[in-house]
Write a protein that holds these residues in place. Structure first.
Motif, PDB file in Angstrom:
ATOM      1  N   HIS A  22       0.834  -1.203   0.000  1.00  0.00           N
ATOM      2  CA  HIS A  22       0.000   0.000   0.000  1.00  0.00           C
ATOM      3  C   HIS A  22       0.870   1.255   0.000  1.00  0.00           C
ATOM      4  CE1 HIS A  22      -3.828  -1.866   0.176  1.00  0.00           C
ATOM      5  NE2 HIS A  22      -3.695  -2.371   1.384  1.00  0.00           N
ATOM      6  N   ARG A  23       1.910   1.284   0.819  1.00  0.00           N
ATOM      7  CA  ARG A  23       2.773   2.464   0.889  1.00  0.00           C
ATOM      8  C   ARG A  23       3.544   2.664  -0.413  1.00  0.00           C
ATOM      9  NH1 ARG A  23       6.700   3.384   3.786  1.00  0.00           N
ATOM     10  NH2 ARG A  23       7.363   1.263   4.246  1.00  0.00           N
ATOM     11  N   CYS A  24       3.990   1.559  -1.014  1.00  0.00           N
ATOM     12  CA  CYS A  24       4.692   1.666  -2.296  1.00  0.00           C
ATOM     13  C   CYS A  24       3.779   2.272  -3.361  1.00  0.00           C
ATOM     14  CB  CYS A  24       5.177   0.291  -2.750  1.00  0.00           C
ATOM     15  SG  CYS A  24       6.589  -0.354  -1.831  1.00  0.00           S
ATOM     16  N   ALA A  25       2.536   1.794  -3.400  1.00  0.00           N
ATOM     17  CA  ALA A  25       1.593   2.339  -4.378  1.00  0.00           C
ATOM     18  C   ALA A  25       1.320   3.813  -4.113  1.00  0.00           C
ATOM     19  CB  ALA A  25       0.285   1.530  -4.326  1.00  0.00           C
ATOM     20  N   TYR A  26       1.220   4.181  -2.835  1.00  0.00           N
ATOM     21  CA  TYR A  26       0.957   5.580  -2.482  1.00  0.00           C
ATOM     22  C   TYR A  26       2.111   6.484  -2.920  1.00  0.00           C
ATOM     23  CZ  TYR A  26      -0.036   9.665   0.426  1.00  0.00           C
ATOM     24  OH  TYR A  26      -0.285  10.938   0.872  1.00  0.00           O
ATOM     25  N   HIS A  27       3.358   6.023  -2.750  1.00  0.00           N
ATOM     26  CA  HIS A  27       4.515   6.818  -3.159  1.00  0.00           C
ATOM     27  C   HIS A  27       4.654   6.890  -4.677  1.00  0.00           C
ATOM     28  CE1 HIS A  27       6.421   7.831   0.662  1.00  0.00           C
ATOM     29  NE2 HIS A  27       6.068   6.630   1.109  1.00  0.00           N
ATOM     30  N   HIS A  28       4.073   5.898  -5.382  1.00  0.00           N
ATOM     31  CA  HIS A  28       4.104   5.934  -6.844  1.00  0.00           C
ATOM     32  C   HIS A  28       2.865   6.621  -7.418  1.00  0.00           C
ATOM     33  CE1 HIS A  28       7.216   2.852  -6.210  1.00  0.00           C
ATOM     34  NE2 HIS A  28       7.635   3.135  -7.424  1.00  0.00           N
ATOM     35  N   ALA A  29       1.972   7.119  -6.529  1.00  0.00           N
ATOM     36  CA  ALA A  29       0.780   7.884  -6.936  1.00  0.00           C
ATOM     37  C   ALA A  29      -0.158   7.072  -7.818  1.00  0.00           C
ATOM     38  CB  ALA A  29       1.191   9.170  -7.642  1.00  0.00           C
ATOM     39  N   VAL A  30      -0.320   5.774  -7.498  1.00  0.00           N
ATOM     40  CA  VAL A  30      -1.261   4.919  -8.221  1.00  0.00           C
ATOM     41  C   VAL A  30      -2.055   4.107  -7.202  1.00  0.00           C
ATOM     42  CG1 VAL A  30       0.169   4.732 -10.289  1.00  0.00           C
ATOM     43  CG2 VAL A  30       0.448   3.054  -8.442  1.00  0.00           C
ATOM     44  N   PRO A  31      -3.248   3.617  -7.561  1.00  0.00           N
ATOM     45  CA  PRO A  31      -3.967   2.714  -6.657  1.00  0.00           C
ATOM     46  C   PRO A  31      -3.167   1.436  -6.433  1.00  0.00           C
ATOM     47  CG  PRO A  31      -5.400   3.508  -8.411  1.00  0.00           C
ATOM     48  CD  PRO A  31      -4.019   3.915  -8.774  1.00  0.00           C
ATOM     49  N   THR A  32      -3.412   0.796  -5.318  1.00  0.00           N
ATOM     50  CA  THR A  32      -2.670  -0.425  -4.994  1.00  0.00           C
ATOM     51  C   THR A  32      -2.904  -1.509  -6.030  1.00  0.00           C
ATOM     52  OG1 THR A  32      -3.030   0.151  -2.678  1.00  0.00           O
ATOM     53  CG2 THR A  32      -2.142  -2.021  -3.125  1.00  0.00           C
ATOM     54  N   THR A  33      -4.131  -1.575  -6.578  1.00  0.00           N
ATOM     55  CA  THR A  33      -4.420  -2.599  -7.586  1.00  0.00           C
ATOM     56  C   THR A  33      -3.545  -2.424  -8.826  1.00  0.00           C
ATOM     57  OG1 THR A  33      -6.251  -1.171  -8.286  1.00  0.00           O
ATOM     58  CG2 THR A  33      -6.792  -3.015  -6.845  1.00  0.00           C
ATOM     59  N   LYS A  34      -3.358  -1.179  -9.259  1.00  0.00           N
ATOM     60  CA  LYS A  34      -2.517  -0.934 -10.427  1.00  0.00           C
ATOM     61  C   LYS A  34      -1.059  -1.260 -10.137  1.00  0.00           C
ATOM     62  CE  LYS A  34      -5.759   0.555 -13.115  1.00  0.00           C
ATOM     63  NZ  LYS A  34      -6.172  -0.272 -14.284  1.00  0.00           N
ATOM     64  N   PHE A  35      -0.622  -1.006  -8.919  1.00  0.00           N
ATOM     65  CA  PHE A  35       0.757  -1.331  -8.545  1.00  0.00           C
ATOM     66  C   PHE A  35       0.973  -2.849  -8.557  1.00  0.00           C
ATOM     67  CE2 PHE A  35       4.065  -2.139  -5.311  1.00  0.00           C
ATOM     68  CZ  PHE A  35       5.105  -1.424  -5.887  1.00  0.00           C
ATOM     69  N   LEU A  36      -0.009  -3.620  -8.079  1.00  0.00           N
ATOM     70  CA  LEU A  36       0.109  -5.077  -8.095  1.00  0.00           C
ATOM     71  C   LEU A  36       0.112  -5.613  -9.524  1.00  0.00           C
ATOM     72  CD1 LEU A  36      -2.215  -6.122  -5.118  1.00  0.00           C
ATOM     73  CD2 LEU A  36       0.240  -5.710  -5.114  1.00  0.00           C
ATOM     74  N   GLU A  37      -0.688  -5.001 -10.385  1.00  0.00           N
ATOM     75  CA  GLU A  37      -0.687  -5.419 -11.797  1.00  0.00           C
ATOM     76  C   GLU A  37       0.679  -5.153 -12.434  1.00  0.00           C
ATOM     77  OE1 GLU A  37      -3.977  -3.334 -13.472  1.00  0.00           O
ATOM     78  OE2 GLU A  37      -5.413  -4.300 -12.120  1.00  0.00           O
ATOM     79  N   TYR A  38       1.303  -4.049 -12.050  1.00  0.00           N
ATOM     80  CA  TYR A  38       2.649  -3.748 -12.548  1.00  0.00           C
ATOM     81  C   TYR A  38       3.645  -4.803 -12.080  1.00  0.00           C
ATOM     82  CZ  TYR A  38       7.308  -1.663 -12.305  1.00  0.00           C
ATOM     83  OH  TYR A  38       8.663  -1.457 -12.391  1.00  0.00           O
ATOM     84  N   LEU A  39       3.550  -5.229 -10.817  1.00  0.00           N
ATOM     85  CA  LEU A  39       4.454  -6.263 -10.303  1.00  0.00           C
ATOM     86  C   LEU A  39       4.273  -7.573 -11.060  1.00  0.00           C
ATOM     87  CD1 LEU A  39       4.354  -5.713  -6.415  1.00  0.00           C
ATOM     88  CD2 LEU A  39       6.070  -4.920  -8.049  1.00  0.00           C
ATOM     89  N   HIS A  40       3.033  -7.891 -11.406  1.00  0.00           N
ATOM     90  CA  HIS A  40       2.808  -9.129 -12.163  1.00  0.00           C
ATOM     91  C   HIS A  40       3.369  -9.031 -13.577  1.00  0.00           C
ATOM     92  CE1 HIS A  40       0.278 -11.961  -9.799  1.00  0.00           C
ATOM     93  NE2 HIS A  40       0.180 -10.903  -9.032  1.00  0.00           N
ATOM     94  N   ARG A  41       3.264  -7.871 -14.207  1.00  0.00           N
ATOM     95  CA  ARG A  41       3.865  -7.717 -15.529  1.00  0.00           C
ATOM     96  C   ARG A  41       5.378  -7.864 -15.463  1.00  0.00           C
ATOM     97  NH1 ARG A  41       0.012  -3.512 -16.019  1.00  0.00           N
ATOM     98  NH2 ARG A  41       1.607  -1.934 -15.571  1.00  0.00           N
ATOM     99  N   GLU A  42       5.977  -7.302 -14.402  1.00  0.00           N
ATOM    100  CA  GLU A  42       7.423  -7.442 -14.235  1.00  0.00           C
ATOM    101  C   GLU A  42       7.808  -8.893 -13.961  1.00  0.00           C
ATOM    102  OE1 GLU A  42       9.842  -5.229 -14.663  1.00  0.00           O
ATOM    103  OE2 GLU A  42       8.289  -3.870 -15.388  1.00  0.00           O
ATOM    104  N   CYS A  43       6.954  -9.609 -13.244  1.00  0.00           N
ATOM    105  CA  CYS A  43       7.223 -11.028 -12.983  1.00  0.00           C
ATOM    106  C   CYS A  43       7.194 -11.825 -14.279  1.00  0.00           C
ATOM    107  CB  CYS A  43       6.197 -11.577 -11.989  1.00  0.00           C
ATOM    108  SG  CYS A  43       6.401 -13.328 -11.593  1.00  0.00           S
TER     109      CYS A  43
END
Length: 433
Positions: A22-43
């Protein structure tokens, strides 16, 4: 990706993985769901896999990020690859080889201590959710001895939303502070009652890997626990350890570990550590015999009530239980039998045995509700698909099924289960026209 520090790293107050994400997503100025989708694309890119669409809001829950499932393993690995930071200590993954899946020990809802939030803010730092707060047996803050909260004191909303955009000490629904509350003196735990001190020490040892029970991957090796269990079983044969014998051979988890080399529950591990008067980390390191040679009299101390094998159970008042179940069965939104049992504090077996007719009514009402919900989703998916292929609103969009699915997945809250058949039907009609 920014390298966000893990709060409380190296201490028993280490941050939990959901809070860190949650904090990582907040610092990247995106919702947490979008941040998790980004992590899956990187995976997928890391493993050279085909790009697959992942919708975090429909697949990831707070509980799934704390167990031994695919999601925490994926996020820990990707974050280490992107930033070089190892956040495995923010999960229970290091216990994976020795402790069975922590389902009962983990709370379903996010909990927090308002006093901790306030003190962290006063120090000019960023509030976070501690890993130890997710353990169900920890009902009070180990530092302030005040009860943990799991609902906003202003609007009553839980804080389990995966796609939240606000800081963790702000309610995602009413946007008011979660640090404000008035505590009655009777609610404060006595200072000499230190809840889950053994778990705090264990969480402190894990990031430092200060014992010899860790392997190169940071996981605790099962060999140390097997050695401690074997030493425990040998000591149980001595006459002065009658209580240890009775405990060790009436606990099926201990018997499974001795005979089958299987993992045991976290509760059993804590009980063994308390009974033998050693830290959990010593038990996992195989140092049980060395730690207890000069402490034989301590083997006779009674096991605390929360860790006892045969805890006394309160007898149910069947009339009050029936009234609670009736009220839940008539709730505005139909609930599943599992959810009704959880809210009533009863087991499904008890409901099925005592109130079979009411149980059938609850199941039938919930099934009818789910069928109606599925029908509404099918209609919504069909309307969205027809608009995509026929409305002037989408005349500049490519008229293909693949593009329609990609666009409608982002635009609606519907899944592929409903969108694919609707898009196929709407596409056929579009082709005929």
């Amino acid at each position: 990706m920014f390298d966000i520090p893990l709060m409380g790293e190296g201490t028993g107050s280490v941050e939990a993985l959901p809070s860190y994400l949650h904090r990582c997503a907040y610092h990247h100025a995106v919702p947490t769901t979008k941040f998790l989708e980004y992590l899956h694309r990187e995976c997928n890119r890391l493993h050279d896999q085909k790009q697959t669409y992942f919708k975090a809001s429909q697949t990831v829950s707070m509980r799934s990020l704390l167990t031994y499932g695919e999601y925490p393993r994926t996020y820990v690995k990707v974050i280490k690859h992107l930033t070089g930071r190892d956040v495995a200590s923010a999960t229970f993954l290091p216990l994976m080889a020795v402790v069975s899946q922590p389902q009962v020990e983990i709370c379903r809802s996010a909990r927090w201590c308002p006093e901790c939030f306030k003190s962290i803010r006063d120090l000019g730092s960023e509030p976070y959710i501690k890993l130890v707060w997710h353990l169900s047996e920890v009902t009070h803050c180990p530092h302030h001895h005040t009860p943990l909260l799991e609902a906003c004191p202003h609007c009553g909303a839980d804080q389990n939303a995966v796609g939240r955009r606000l800081p963790l000490d702000v309610c995602h629904q009413c946007e008011r502070s979660l640090s404000d509350r008035a505590v009655a003196p009777v609610e404060i735990s006595p200072s000499w009652v230190h809840q889950a001190g053994d778990l705090l020490r264990l969480l402190t040892h894990i990031p430092h890997r200060s014992a010899d029970c860790f392997n190169a991957s940071g996981l605790i090796k099962p060999e140390g626990l097997e050695r401690s269990i074997n030493d425990f079983s040998i000591r149980c044969a001595e006459p002065e350890f009658d209580a240890a014998y009775e405990y060790g051979w009436t606990n099926k988890d201990v018997r499974k570990q001795v005979w089958g080399g299987q993992s045991i529950s976290l509760r059993t591990l804590r009980a063994l550590a308390h009974f033998t008067n050693v830290d959990i980390i010593d038990l996992l390191s195989g140092n049980l015999l060395n730690r207890t040679k000069a402490m034989r009299y301590l083997w006779r101390q009674p096991v605390p009530e929360p860790l006892a094998l045969n805890r006394s159970r309160d007898k149910h008042d069947h009339g009050k239980c029936f009234q609670r179940l009736t009220d839940l069965a008539r709730s505005e939104t139909p609930l599943s039998l599992k959810e009704v049992a959880r809210r009533a504090g009863l087991s499904i077996g008890y409901i099925n045995y005592r109130f079979p007719v009411l149980k059938q009514q609850i199941v039938a009402r919930y099934q009818k509700h789910m069928e109606q919900l599925a029908l509404e989703k099918h209609h919504g998916a069909m309307q969205a698909a027809l608009r995509y292929f026929n409305s002037s609103q989408y005349e500049k969009h490519p008229k293909s099924r693949k593009q329609a699915l990609k666009h409608l997945l982002d635009e609606t809250d519907l899944t592929k289960l409903y969108l694919k058949p609707a898009i196929e039907s709407a596409y056929q009609k579009y082709q005929q026209q």
